[in-house]
Design a protein around this motif. Sequence first.
Motif, PDB file in Angstrom:
ATOM      1  N   MET A  83       0.757  -1.090  -0.046  1.00 52.50           N
ATOM      2  CA  MET A  83      -0.016   0.072  -0.037  1.00 52.50           C
ATOM      3  C   MET A  83       0.788   1.274  -0.134  1.00 52.50           C
ATOM      4  O   MET A  83       2.064   1.245   0.611  1.00 52.50           O
ATOM      5  N   VAL A  84       0.445   1.907  -0.819  1.00 55.09           N
ATOM      6  CA  VAL A  84       1.051   3.490  -0.812  1.00 55.09           C
ATOM      7  C   VAL A  84       0.051   4.620  -0.244  1.00 55.09           C
ATOM      8  O   VAL A  84      -0.891   4.627  -0.895  1.00 55.09           O
ATOM      9  N   ASP A  85       0.477   5.146   0.776  1.00 56.85           N
ATOM     10  CA  ASP A  85      -0.513   6.259   1.486  1.00 56.85           C
ATOM     11  C   ASP A  85      -1.659   5.501   1.675  1.00 56.85           C
ATOM     12  O   ASP A  85      -3.082   6.155   1.465  1.00 56.85           O
ATOM     13  N   ASN A  86      -1.644   4.442   2.516  1.00 52.25           N
ATOM     14  CA  ASN A  86      -3.303   3.417   2.412  1.00 52.25           C
ATOM     15  C   ASN A  86      -3.762   3.027   1.494  1.00 52.25           C
ATOM     16  O   ASN A  86      -4.970   2.963   1.584  1.00 52.25           O
ATOM     17  N   ALA A  87      -3.198   3.113   0.137  1.00 57.22           N
ATOM     18  CA  ALA A  87      -4.044   2.856  -0.960  1.00 57.22           C
ATOM     19  C   ALA A  87      -3.445   1.566  -1.438  1.00 57.22           C
ATOM     20  O   ALA A  87      -2.377   1.407  -1.446  1.00 57.22           O
ATOM     21  N   GLN A  88      -4.489   0.761  -2.011  1.00 58.49           N
ATOM     22  CA  GLN A  88      -4.036  -0.689  -2.325  1.00 58.49           C
ATOM     23  C   GLN A  88      -3.314  -0.498  -3.586  1.00 58.49           C
ATOM     24  O   GLN A  88      -3.509   0.361  -4.746  1.00 58.49           O
ATOM     25  N   GLN A  89      -2.050  -1.301  -3.723  1.00 61.91           N
ATOM     26  CA  GLN A  89      -1.432  -1.353  -4.805  1.00 61.91           C
ATOM     27  C   GLN A  89      -1.011  -2.782  -5.317  1.00 61.91           C
ATOM     28  O   GLN A  89      -0.890  -3.747  -4.487  1.00 61.91           O
ATOM     29  N   GLY A  90      -0.739  -3.122  -6.468  1.00 58.11           N
ATOM     30  CA  GLY A  90      -0.203  -4.430  -6.908  1.00 58.11           C
ATOM     31  C   GLY A  90      -1.555  -5.270  -7.297  1.00 58.11           C
ATOM     32  O   GLY A  90      -2.547  -4.798  -7.375  1.00 58.11           O
ATOM     33  N   VAL A  91      -1.231  -6.598  -7.004  1.00 62.12           N
ATOM     34  CA  VAL A  91      -2.204  -7.817  -7.648  1.00 62.12           C
ATOM     35  C   VAL A  91      -2.823  -8.053  -6.315  1.00 62.12           C
ATOM     36  O   VAL A  91      -2.332  -8.409  -5.347  1.00 62.12           O
ATOM     37  N   ALA A  92      -4.169  -8.131  -6.422  1.00 64.11           N
ATOM     38  CA  ALA A  92      -5.043  -8.822  -5.623  1.00 64.11           C
ATOM     39  C   ALA A  92      -5.876 -10.045  -6.003  1.00 64.11           C
ATOM     40  O   ALA A  92      -6.412 -10.046  -7.211  1.00 64.11           O
ATOM     41  N   GLU A  93      -5.477 -11.312  -5.348  1.00 59.71           N
ATOM     42  CA  GLU A  93      -6.148 -12.455  -5.718  1.00 59.71           C
ATOM     43  C   GLU A  93      -6.958 -13.250  -4.834  1.00 59.71           C
ATOM     44  O   GLU A  93      -6.589 -12.909  -3.526  1.00 59.71           O
ATOM     45  N   THR A  94      -8.082 -13.862  -5.150  1.00 58.53           N
ATOM     46  CA  THR A  94      -8.830 -14.466  -4.302  1.00 58.53           C
ATOM     47  C   THR A  94      -8.775 -16.105  -4.875  1.00 58.53           C
ATOM     48  O   THR A  94      -8.561 -16.199  -6.176  1.00 58.53           O
ATOM     49  N   TYR A  95      -8.990 -16.968  -4.075  1.00 54.60           N
ATOM     50  CA  TYR A  95      -8.662 -18.426  -4.350  1.00 54.60           C
ATOM     51  C   TYR A  95      -9.616 -19.181  -3.949  1.00 54.60           C
ATOM     52  O   TYR A  95     -10.562 -19.162  -3.048  1.00 54.60           O
ATOM     53  N   PHE A  96     -10.155 -20.349  -4.817  1.00 52.62           N
ATOM     54  CA  PHE A  96     -11.083 -21.472  -4.411  1.00 52.62           C
ATOM     55  C   PHE A  96     -10.365 -22.146  -3.215  1.00 52.62           C
ATOM     56  O   PHE A  96      -9.153 -22.248  -3.318  1.00 52.62           O
ATOM     57  N   PRO A  97     -11.463 -23.061  -2.768  1.00 50.20           N
ATOM     58  CA  PRO A  97     -10.892 -24.147  -1.755  1.00 50.20           C
ATOM     59  C   PRO A  97      -9.948 -25.169  -2.143  1.00 50.20           C
ATOM     60  O   PRO A  97      -8.975 -25.485  -1.743  1.00 50.20           O
ATOM     61  N   ASN A  98     -10.042 -25.203  -3.777  1.00 50.05           N
ATOM     62  CA  ASN A  98      -9.296 -26.185  -4.344  1.00 50.05           C
ATOM     63  C   ASN A  98      -7.902 -25.668  -4.777  1.00 50.05           C
ATOM     64  O   ASN A  98      -7.004 -26.286  -5.360  1.00 50.05           O
ATOM     65  N   GLY A  99      -7.668 -24.323  -4.219  1.00 43.57           N
ATOM     66  CA  GLY A  99      -6.416 -23.840  -4.594  1.00 43.57           C
ATOM     67  C   GLY A  99      -6.395 -23.002  -5.927  1.00 43.57           C
ATOM     68  O   GLY A  99      -5.292 -22.357  -6.135  1.00 43.57           O
ATOM     69  N   LYS A 100      -7.366 -23.144  -6.983  1.00 49.07           N
ATOM     70  CA  LYS A 100      -7.282 -22.392  -8.089  1.00 49.07           C
ATOM     71  C   LYS A 100      -7.581 -20.818  -7.726  1.00 49.07           C
ATOM     72  O   LYS A 100      -8.170 -20.609  -6.803  1.00 49.07           O
ATOM     73  N   VAL A 101      -6.951 -19.976  -8.616  1.00 45.74           N
ATOM     74  CA  VAL A 101      -7.329 -18.872  -8.616  1.00 45.74           C
ATOM     75  C   VAL A 101      -8.891 -18.497  -8.928  1.00 45.74           C
ATOM     76  O   VAL A 101      -9.316 -18.877 -10.045  1.00 45.74           O
ATOM     77  N   GLN A 102      -9.589 -17.799  -8.130  1.00 45.12           N
ATOM     78  CA  GLN A 102     -10.833 -17.044  -8.597  1.00 45.12           C
ATOM     79  C   GLN A 102     -10.967 -15.980  -9.272  1.00 45.12           C
ATOM     80  O   GLN A 102     -11.746 -15.823  -9.952  1.00 45.12           O
ATOM     81  N   SER A 103     -10.054 -15.142  -8.871  1.00 44.91           N
ATOM     82  CA  SER A 103     -10.271 -13.559  -9.429  1.00 44.91           C
ATOM     83  C   SER A 103      -8.925 -12.934  -9.100  1.00 44.91           C
ATOM     84  O   SER A 103      -8.070 -13.351  -8.265  1.00 44.91           O
ATOM     85  N   ARG A 104      -8.508 -11.992 -10.178  1.00 41.16           N
ATOM     86  CA  ARG A 104      -7.462 -11.412 -10.032  1.00 41.16           C
ATOM     87  C   ARG A 104      -7.546  -9.914 -10.563  1.00 41.16           C
ATOM     88  O   ARG A 104      -8.241  -9.927 -11.483  1.00 41.16           O
TER      89      ARG A 104
END
Length: 92
Positions: free
Chosen positions: A1-22
């Motif tokens: 985070m820069v100045d409390n602003a989100q920076q970079g890549v955010a990912e969520t995952y399924f229980p099986n470990g595969k990426v759900q969103s990016r």
Amino acid sequence: MVDNAQQGVAETYFPNGKVQSRKTFLCGLANGDSKKWDYNGNLEIEVPYIMGSMTGLYKGYEDGKLCYTYPYEYDKIQGNYLEYFSNGKLSA
């Protein structure tokens, strides 16, 4: 985070470990292609962002194949909704 602003890549995952969103962030705003996959790893949607605004071609997929598109400019549809056959050809 820069100045409390989100920076970079955010990912969520399924229980099986595969990426759900990016989604990529710059200065706290979505910037670049945001993608969402189904549980089996097939791409479902791809949404382009420029500094927090949907700008570009929103793409929807079914079973990983392009199904429809919407052109966006600054969060508003700017053009025609297009559908595609499962073989990738444009529907009339």
